[in-house]
Write an enzyme that holds these catalytic residues in place. Structure first.
Site, short mmCIF file in Angstrom:
data_model
loop_
_atom_site.label_atom_id
_atom_site.label_comp_id
_atom_site.label_asym_id
_atom_site.label_seq_id
_atom_site.Cartn_x
_atom_site.Cartn_y
_atom_site.Cartn_z
N CYS A 210 0.86 -1.20 0.00
CA CYS A 210 0.00 0.00 0.00
C CYS A 210 0.89 1.23 0.00
CB CYS A 210 -0.86 0.04 1.26
SG CYS A 210 -2.54 -0.48 1.02
N ILE A 211 0.41 2.29 -0.63
CA ILE A 211 1.15 3.56 -0.59
C ILE A 211 0.14 4.69 -0.49
CG2 ILE A 211 1.26 3.64 -3.13
CD1 ILE A 211 3.94 5.17 -2.80
N LEU A 212 0.47 5.66 0.35
CA LEU A 212 -0.43 6.81 0.52
C LEU A 212 0.37 8.03 0.93
CD1 LEU A 212 -3.31 8.09 0.94
CD2 LEU A 212 -3.10 7.39 3.33
N THR A 213 0.11 9.14 0.24
CA THR A 213 0.53 10.46 0.71
C THR A 213 -0.73 11.15 1.19
OG1 THR A 213 2.26 10.55 -0.98
CG2 THR A 213 1.69 12.61 0.13
N GLN B 59 0.13 16.22 -0.65
CA GLN B 59 0.20 15.75 -2.04
C GLN B 59 0.70 16.86 -2.96
OE1 GLN B 59 -3.64 14.02 -2.94
NE2 GLN B 59 -3.29 12.27 -1.61
N GLU C 280 2.46 -4.21 -5.46
CA GLU C 280 1.32 -5.12 -5.50
C GLU C 280 0.17 -4.48 -6.28
OE1 GLU C 280 -1.91 -6.68 -2.24
OE2 GLU C 280 0.20 -6.70 -1.63
#
Length: 440
Positions: free
Chosen positions: A306-309, A314, A340
């Site tokens: 998982c990746i989140l900014t 942002q 993934e």
């Protein structure tokens, strides 16, 4: 909301009503309008609108958005207005032109009732439509509708959309930011009646009321994520958090992230994951900017799950920094990696941008021929990702049974210019890290 006045149509070439110097309206033939006719038409329009209310779930209508313009929406859910009449409802709508993250509750006055389309039983509509489509056409439609959910079959997708169709938390407070959420997140049932949640920005515990957060902050000892600081450069720090050692933090991070990620399953079993939390540091502590997670043992060579900014951070280069960091860890492990799937729309954009810039930089500096295998060894990017990126850029040809990279300097410069800035760079000399399998 559309005007309550009857619309003026121009039919059969006739001109609309115009005003004379006397202030009286005249029709195209010069005669004054029939006041009785206008009033009856107005009454008929008002009755027709009243008969529509309340709008049914599934209704399609035009809605005034925050840009002041009307956009097509579909009614997803409705709820009664407290203290209102029998037809006073608010409506949860999906803007059909936009991503689900913009779905929201709107008031009746934002809807143009003149644009209401007849509600069709969608199950019947789908059945009729499917009879008319070939198998190939049906598959293409399904692929289009599954945005970000490629791993789900049709039944699972319907269940997911039904379960997550309405945002349960509207806003969160995290540190000095109040952030509008994008998607549903399955918080425990006792938080079902909360429109806003208050997060401790250090331990990520969440509360229903501001006073609870204030009491918590007086007792919370953390000033940074739990775990090991593995990178610090200037005001940026990266912490590695083991989900097994910090189970509650890992679960809270997943709850938080799900508010901004539509396509991921929430993992309650965080023991299997490592979380890499990026922070901006000042004299008050280390404030979370974003994160990525990674399986401790991935059979598919995934170097990122998982990746989140977070939204306030942002468009500042942090997304590409997180991606670059995941590949630097892969290089330390002596492996190639890939994210993934599926990726969110924003995630895919970030990855394409990262792959493009990294590969173009190497091709521009490299003298002579270079193979995809060599590019993969240099960058830790999986060969398949390199191939698809170069094909998208039209920098690769298939000759005599093998792929040949065509790196014309002018073409490379054009692509580099289009790729834009590369984001923040990872200073590898500041990375102090031991791969998980070597940590014993």
């Amino acid at each position: 909301m559309g005007s309550l006045d009857a619309p003026t149509n121009t039919e059969n070439g006739s001109a609309p009503a115009t005003a004379t110097g006397s202030g009286k309206s005249l029709l195209a033939d010069g005669n004054p309008p029939d006041a009785t006719g206008v009033a009856s038409e107005f009454d008929a329009s008002r009755k027709r609108r009243a008969s529509m209310l309340p709008l049914e779930v599934g209704t399609r209508v035009m809605c005034r958005w925050r840009d002041g313009k009307y956009h097509p929406v579909k009614v997803i859910e409705r709820r009664k207005v407290f203290g209102g009449g029998p037809n006073d409802y608010e409506y949860y709508v999906h803007y059909t032109e936009f991503n689900r993250r913009l779905d929201e509750w709107v008031k009746l006055e934002q809807l143009d009732l003149d644009s209401v389309e007849t509600v069709v039983d969608e199950k019947v509509e789908d059945k009729v439509t499917s009879l008319k489509m070939t198998r190939h056409q049906k598959r293409k439609i399904d692929e289009t509708h599954v945005e970000g959910h490629e791993e789900l079959d049709a039944a699972s997708l319907r269940e997911h959309e039904e379960f997550t169709k309405v945002k349960n938390i509207a806003t969160i407070e995290l540190g000095r930011y109040e952030i509008e959420t994008w998607y549903f997140s399955p918080f425990p049932p006792e938080y079902n009646d909360c429109l806003k949640l208050y997060f401790c920005e250090f331990c990520l515990n969440f509360m229903k009321r501001k006073e609870q957060l204030q009491r918590h902050m007086r007792k919370c000892d953390l000033k940074h994520p739990p775990g090991d600081e593995i990178y610090r450069s200037g005001t940026l720090s990266m912490f590695e958090v083991d989900g097994k050692k910090n189970k509650v933090y890992g679960q809270n991070l997943c709850y938080l992230a799900k508010l901004f990620l539509d396509h991921k399953t929430l993992y309650y079993d965080v023991d299997l994951f490592l979380f890499y939390v990026l922070c901006e540091c000042d004299d008050r502590g280390c404030h979370m900017v974003g994160y990525f997670s990674k399986e401790k043992h991935s059979e598919e060579s995934y170097n990122l799950a998982c990746i989140l900014t977070l939204p306030p951070y942002q468009r500042k280069g942090y997304g590409k920094f997180l991606i670059a960091f995941s590949y630097e860890l892969s290089k330390k492990e002596g492996k190639v990696g890939t994210p993934e799937r599926p990726l969110s729309d924003l995630g895919m954009l970030s990855y394409r941008g990262y792959w493009t810039r990294v590969l173009l930089d190497i091709l521009k500096k490299h003298k002579g021929n270079i193979s995809i295998k060599e590019l993969s060894d240099m960058t830790a990017i999986k060969a398949e990702d390199i191939l698809t990126t170069l094909q998208t850029l039209e920098l690769i040809q298939y000759r005599k049974g093998q792929h040949v990279i065509c790196a014309d300097p002018k073409v490379l410069d054009r692509h580099l210019k289009a790729a834009g800035r590369g984001g923040l760079e990872v200073d590898v000399s500041k990375l102090i890290w031991t791969p998980y399998k070597e940590q014993g």
